[in-house]
Enzyme design. Structure first.
Site, mmCIF file in Angstrom:
data_model
loop_
_atom_site.group_PDB
_atom_site.id
_atom_site.type_symbol
_atom_site.label_atom_id
_atom_site.label_comp_id
_atom_site.label_asym_id
_atom_site.label_seq_id
_atom_site.Cartn_x
_atom_site.Cartn_y
_atom_site.Cartn_z
ATOM 1 N N GLU A 65 -4.597 -0.312 -3.916
ATOM 2 C CA GLU A 65 -3.695 1.085 -3.654
ATOM 3 C C GLU A 65 -2.187 1.146 -3.631
ATOM 4 O OE1 GLU A 65 -6.019 3.144 -0.602
ATOM 5 O OE2 GLU A 65 -7.795 3.257 -1.756
ATOM 6 N N CYS A 110 -9.580 10.659 3.463
ATOM 7 C CA CYS A 110 -8.351 10.876 3.750
ATOM 8 C C CYS A 110 -7.825 12.303 2.867
ATOM 9 C CB CYS A 110 -7.324 9.757 3.777
ATOM 10 S SG CYS A 110 -7.578 8.947 2.072
ATOM 11 N N HIS A 150 0.808 -1.112 0.036
ATOM 12 C CA HIS A 150 -0.217 -0.048 -0.032
ATOM 13 C C HIS A 150 0.764 1.076 -0.136
ATOM 14 C CE1 HIS A 150 -2.927 2.980 1.597
ATOM 15 N NE2 HIS A 150 -3.598 2.017 1.049
#
Length: 641
Positions: A303, A395, A251
């Protein structure tokens, strides 16, 4: 007036952030971003904390409201990032409303905090007996880290006058030390971030336990303490110890936050081996895992960082949070080493991948930042290539607001009697250096023009050095001192260093080469082989449908290898603002289908393309998608034959 990442006096850092008595951006795109941040983005973020339930979750945890927890487990982190944004904004100008928001939210956090210092509204509301039982996904340490960063920012910006927010953060940090310092206990958080935050809290408070805990969390990673996850331990950076891992994996945001903490721990502990391990991963990342825009994270699914040279223009994720985290990591490496290459990547990322994430009006954001969008992209299921005001997993918007609010602090550092200017923008500063108090005024139209003028407004007695970064893209760089113009000499760090006894009124002009250039990919980047991109100065350009004459489709254009470029300054392009457009010689290519398929037999009757001379117009990538929902490409095919 302090900013992010201030190494302690005992830290092994080659450079120190400037600790100015005055520091302000006075113009250019970066100042415009800050103005929009204050007027639009930050008020909107505060509204969303109410609408999305972040603040209500905390009121429920405090026993002040009844209700059901809303949102993902890390909802508290958005509150903390908006707090940090507000704190940095208060350094620009006092604002009673922003100051009141910080004070009110600090009191709410204080009321929600458990007696032992624990503070996480998700677990306090939904599962109070399940603390630290799902660290692989719980984000408990991650939320704690963002709380610490908010408290540090408020303290450094004098935005927490009664120390309430800092005390809340310290109580949580003390709790974490009690639970995790001497024994791994429940394990490690699956989302690194608390490591760098604990170091910053140590730097503010001097509490050695916080540095020891950050060191322990860093050294424990790679030993299976995070727990099992569907994407495997590489996804959570738990496959190899940080001293051994050769490359960035998993990630992207998690990995980048971890590296910021690794560098902070290494610098504070004087651990050269640990610092070298992080620098080696940075080098591999830049060489084989970085988009032309500085974006990071090749795959939307998970991601994650992809394989070496896996850099697709259309499907790469390049998450906004990853761009912000990359800047934070590179900044720490810059402080540790004083090397310009880290400032070079900051510039590339800031003006391209990061700059594109927010719309020009400051209202909407991308999570993913692709380098290509087709006309029919809206038909894709789960397409991330839409900006929005806020997200369920929100985020990215507050990651933008907190970095933009503190941008000026990434521009200048010092080392004894040397002042390094890393990022170029109109600014004013006053600060003490080893030789005494100095003041500078920087005047420039960067990034539109390459001339950067630095005037000394006040200077200490005796000699000191001004170091000006020379970006690697500037093929011909000139410098003028005392009316004498000569080629700039780049030292082994990447700077033109001028040492002399300066007087008020002394001026230096750096001239960077802004000639447009065609950039081609490494031959192992399969996705864009045979293509080229257009750059000018620090800006990556893209070809957006809105700019193409006669309705020529962007996806039909191919650039001529020897294309001539025309610069088209636009003082105020509608929806975009000040910019410089570029025109390049191109052809519009169309071809037939064979047997109804999008393929043709080489040498067959349908093999020939139809080519029409055309002019392709490009706009800076960071300004794209402010004038309608059309196709866009950074990488363009090169016409052959």
């Amino acid at each position: 007036m302090d900013g992010p990442a201030i190494p302690s006096p005992a830290a092994h850092a080659a450079h120190r952030p400037l600790r100015p008595t005055h520091l302000a951006l006075t113009g250019g795109p970066l100042r415009q971003w800050q103005d929009v941040n204050r007027a639009v983005s930050l008020p909107l973020a505060r509204q969303w904390l109410q609408k999305a339930g972040n603040l209500q979750n905390l009121r429920i945890a405090a026993g002040e409201e009844d209700g059901t927890f809303r949102g993902p487990v890390y909802m508290d982190s958005d509150v903390h990032k908006v707090l940090e944004s507000a704190a940095w904004e208060l350094q620009h100008a006092r604002d009673e409303d922003l100051a009141g928001f910080i004070a009110d939210t600090a009191r709410l956090l204080e009321r929600a905090q458990a007696d032992d210092g624990y503070l996480d509204s998700h677990y306090q509301v939904t599962a109070p007996d399940a603390r630290y039982t799902r660290l692989v996904d719980s984000h408990e340490h991650y939320c704690a880290g963002h709380l610490m960063q908010a408290a540090v920012a408020a303290h450094r910006a004098d935005a927490d006058p009664d120390g309430r927010l800092l005390e809340v953060a310290r109580r949580f940090a003390d709790h974490l030390a009690d639970v995790f310092l001497d024994d791994p206990g429940p394990g490690l958080d699956g989302h690194p971030e608390v490591e760098t935050s604990l170091v910053e809290l140590y730097r503010v408070t001097g509490e050695a336990r916080y540095l020891r805990l950050a060191t322990a969390f860093t050294e424990r990673r790679g030993n299976g303490l995070v727990g099992t996850h569907k994407h495997g331990n590489r996804h959570r950076q738990d496959h190899l110890p940080v001293r051994e891992a050769p490359a960035m994996t998993g990630h992207a945001v998690r990995g980048l936050y971890l590296e910021a903490g690794v560098v902070d721990v290494a610098v504070e502990n004087g651990d050269d081996e640990l610092l070298a391990a992080s620098a080696a991963r940075w080098e591999d990342m830049v060489a084989a895992r970085t988009s032309l825009t500085g974006g990071l994270g090749s795959r939307q699914v998970g991601e994650v960082f992809g394989e070496r040279y896996e850099l697709p223009p259309d499907l790469s994720y390049n998450e906004t949070c990853a761009s912000a985290a990359s800047i934070q990591w590179s900044w720490r490496l810059l402080l540790a080493t004083g090397e310009a290459r880290y400032a070079d990547l900051i510039e590339r990322t800031l003006y391209n991948a990061f700059g594109a994430a927010r719309s020009a009006d400051g209202r909407t954001y991308y999570k993913g930042n692709p380098l290509q969008r087709r006309t029919d992209h809206a038909e894709a299921v789960g397409d991330p290539r839409w900006r929005d005001e806020w997200f369920y997993s929100a985020c990215c918007p507050p990651a933008v607001t907190r970095l933009v609010a503190s941008l000026e602090h990434y521009a200048v550092t010092q080392a004894d009697d040397v002042l390094d200017l890393h990022q170029y923008a109109p600014m004013e500063l006053s600060a003490p250096i080893a030789a005494g108090e100095l003041g500078l005024r920087v005047e420039t139209e960067y990034p539109w023009q390459g001339a950067v003028s630095v005037t000394v407004t006040h200077a200490p007695e005796g000699p000191w050095a001004l170091a000006l970064r020379i970006p690697p893209w500037s093929a011909n760089t000139w410098i003028t001192v005392d009316g004498e113009r000569h080629p700039a000499e780049r030292d082994d760090r990447g700077y033109a260093v001028l040492r002399r006894t300066w007087r008020p009124g002394d001026a230096v002009t750096l001239e960077l080469d802004m000639t447009p250039r065609l950039t081609v990919p490494h031959p192992r980047i399969d996705a864009v082989r045979g293509c080229a991109a257009l750059e000018r100065g620090p800006l990556v350009y893209c070809f957006e449908q809105a700019d193409q004459a006669d309705g020529t489709a962007v996806d039909d254009l191919a650039l001529l290898p020897d294309a001539a470029f025309t610069e088209l300054p636009r003082p105020d392009l509608q929806g975009v603002g000040p910019t410089v457009l570029l025109q390049a010689d191109a052809v519009a290519v169309s071809g037939a289908h064979e047997a109804g398929l999008p393929y043709r037999t080489r040498g067959g009757p349908e093999a020939s393309d139809t080519r029409t001379p055309a002019t392709a117009t490009a706009v800076p990538y960071y300004q794209w998608d402010n004038r309608g929902d059309g196709a866009m490409r950074v990488w363009m095919p090169l016409a052959s034959g």
